[in-house]
Design a protein around this motif. Sequence first.
Motif, PDB file in Angstrom:
ATOM      1  N   SER A 175      -4.115  -0.262   7.347  1.00 38.09           N
ATOM      2  CA  SER A 175      -2.658  -0.210   7.276  1.00 38.09           C
ATOM      3  C   SER A 175      -1.955  -0.773   8.503  1.00 38.09           C
ATOM      4  O   SER A 175      -0.743  -1.021   8.457  1.00 38.09           O
ATOM      5  CB  SER A 175      -2.197   1.239   7.041  1.00 38.09           C
ATOM      6  OG  SER A 175      -2.591   2.068   8.134  1.00 38.09           O
ATOM      7  N   THR A 200       4.558   1.155   1.328  1.00 33.85           N
ATOM      8  CA  THR A 200       4.678   0.273   2.485  1.00 33.85           C
ATOM      9  C   THR A 200       4.381  -1.164   2.072  1.00 33.85           C
ATOM     10  O   THR A 200       3.331  -1.451   1.491  1.00 33.85           O
ATOM     11  CB  THR A 200       3.714   0.689   3.599  1.00 33.85           C
ATOM     12  OG1 THR A 200       4.038   2.011   4.037  1.00 33.85           O
ATOM     13  CG2 THR A 200       3.806  -0.263   4.783  1.00 33.85           C
ATOM     14  N   ARG A 234       0.866  -1.184   0.000  1.00 34.49           N
ATOM     15  CA  ARG A 234       0.000   0.000   0.000  1.00 34.49           C
ATOM     16  C   ARG A 234       0.896   1.225   0.000  1.00 34.49           C
ATOM     17  O   ARG A 234       1.680   1.413   0.929  1.00 34.49           O
ATOM     18  CB  ARG A 234      -0.927  -0.004   1.215  1.00 34.49           C
ATOM     19  CG  ARG A 234      -1.836  -1.218   1.233  1.00 34.49           C
ATOM     20  CD  ARG A 234      -2.796  -1.222   2.388  1.00 34.49           C
ATOM     21  NE  ARG A 234      -3.716  -2.337   2.243  1.00 34.49           N
ATOM     22  CZ  ARG A 234      -4.985  -2.319   2.606  1.00 34.49           C
ATOM     23  NH1 ARG A 234      -5.501  -1.228   3.156  1.00 34.49           N
ATOM     24  NH2 ARG A 234      -5.754  -3.371   2.437  1.00 34.49           N
TER      25      ARG A 234
END
Length: 373
Positions: free
Chosen positions: A200, A124, A121
Amino acid sequence: MSRRLRSIPAAVTAIVGLSLFIVAVPSANAAPPGSDPVTVATGLDNPRQIAVGPGQRLYVAEAGTADSCGPIPGVGPEFLVCGLTGAVTEVNGAEQRRVVTALPTMSFNGEVIGASDVDVRGNTITVLIGGLSGAATARDALPAQYAALGTLRTGRLQSVPITGADLALAVDLNAYEIANNPDGNIPPDSNAVGFTALNSKNWAVTDAGANDLLTVGTRGESTVAVFPDGPPVPNPFGPGLIAPQAVPTDVVVGPDGAYYVSQLTGFPFPTGGSTIWRVTADGQVSAYATGLTMVTSLAWRGSTLYAVQLDDANFFDGHVGSLRKITAGGSVHEAVAANLSAPYGVAIRGNSAFLTIDSVSAGDGSVIRVDLR
């Protein structure tokens, strides 16, 4: 991928381990008319799950190679450590490059264990590195380079490859199994092989060794569900019956918000013995699709679920598998692409499914594209 081979007598275990590498299988390009698989990446080492990242790039977790392996002190000869041979490969159109290298690899009864799933993402990256399959408590005795076995780790992608040392610990799944052992099997057995990002900082993870589904991250670590063993089936190598262990392999979130979990099953890997489980957030488990065989990966396309079968018959016939379209409320499993050589992971981008094949091969693993229209 943990197949619970520790329940097999030693002589049989050796045969089963070797069968991962020596059985000839049909060409990966053999498929039903209209599916026309196209190869988009080659030269992969035991490729497992695959993900779509930013810019429509593909990311493939490679478990690594077992070329130079050694024993684990105090553990049986079926467990070997094999150096830092795992990786993550990025596929960007016609180009491919390893963006993460030097991830730890081990071998359990001939099965290569290492990087098993990946998510990207932004810049990352999150990498799941498989665990120690029945030797969970032995990790502390290993050299420091193997400390990442059995963990979920994150880092920042760069213009040059990063190494496993550049990834930070997000969750220690091996330690969770030792501390909690939700299915109660002795010794504790952890080999987390599939996950989905909830956001996340939080993930749902399937642990094939521990037979469970976990949620982990900043919200804490908890067991969502433990999956049941299968009904007893005849032992193909001797008298009596064996109840195959559950061995969950992948998890995705469905359009209804529930978790959907694929199942490989353990030895003796009965044909038609795999189930895709539906699990609610509060841990209620029900069968969504039954009668499948050795399912390793799942992906949704709208309201339709697709599943990969590592083998369409059973573990002992050479890993000739398929991509299946699950319809009619789970009761129909249409083959979208068949006669595939040891397929494992699937990711969907638009009208295309991308699959890893030759997933039990060092250097010969590939990614293929299948048209879903």
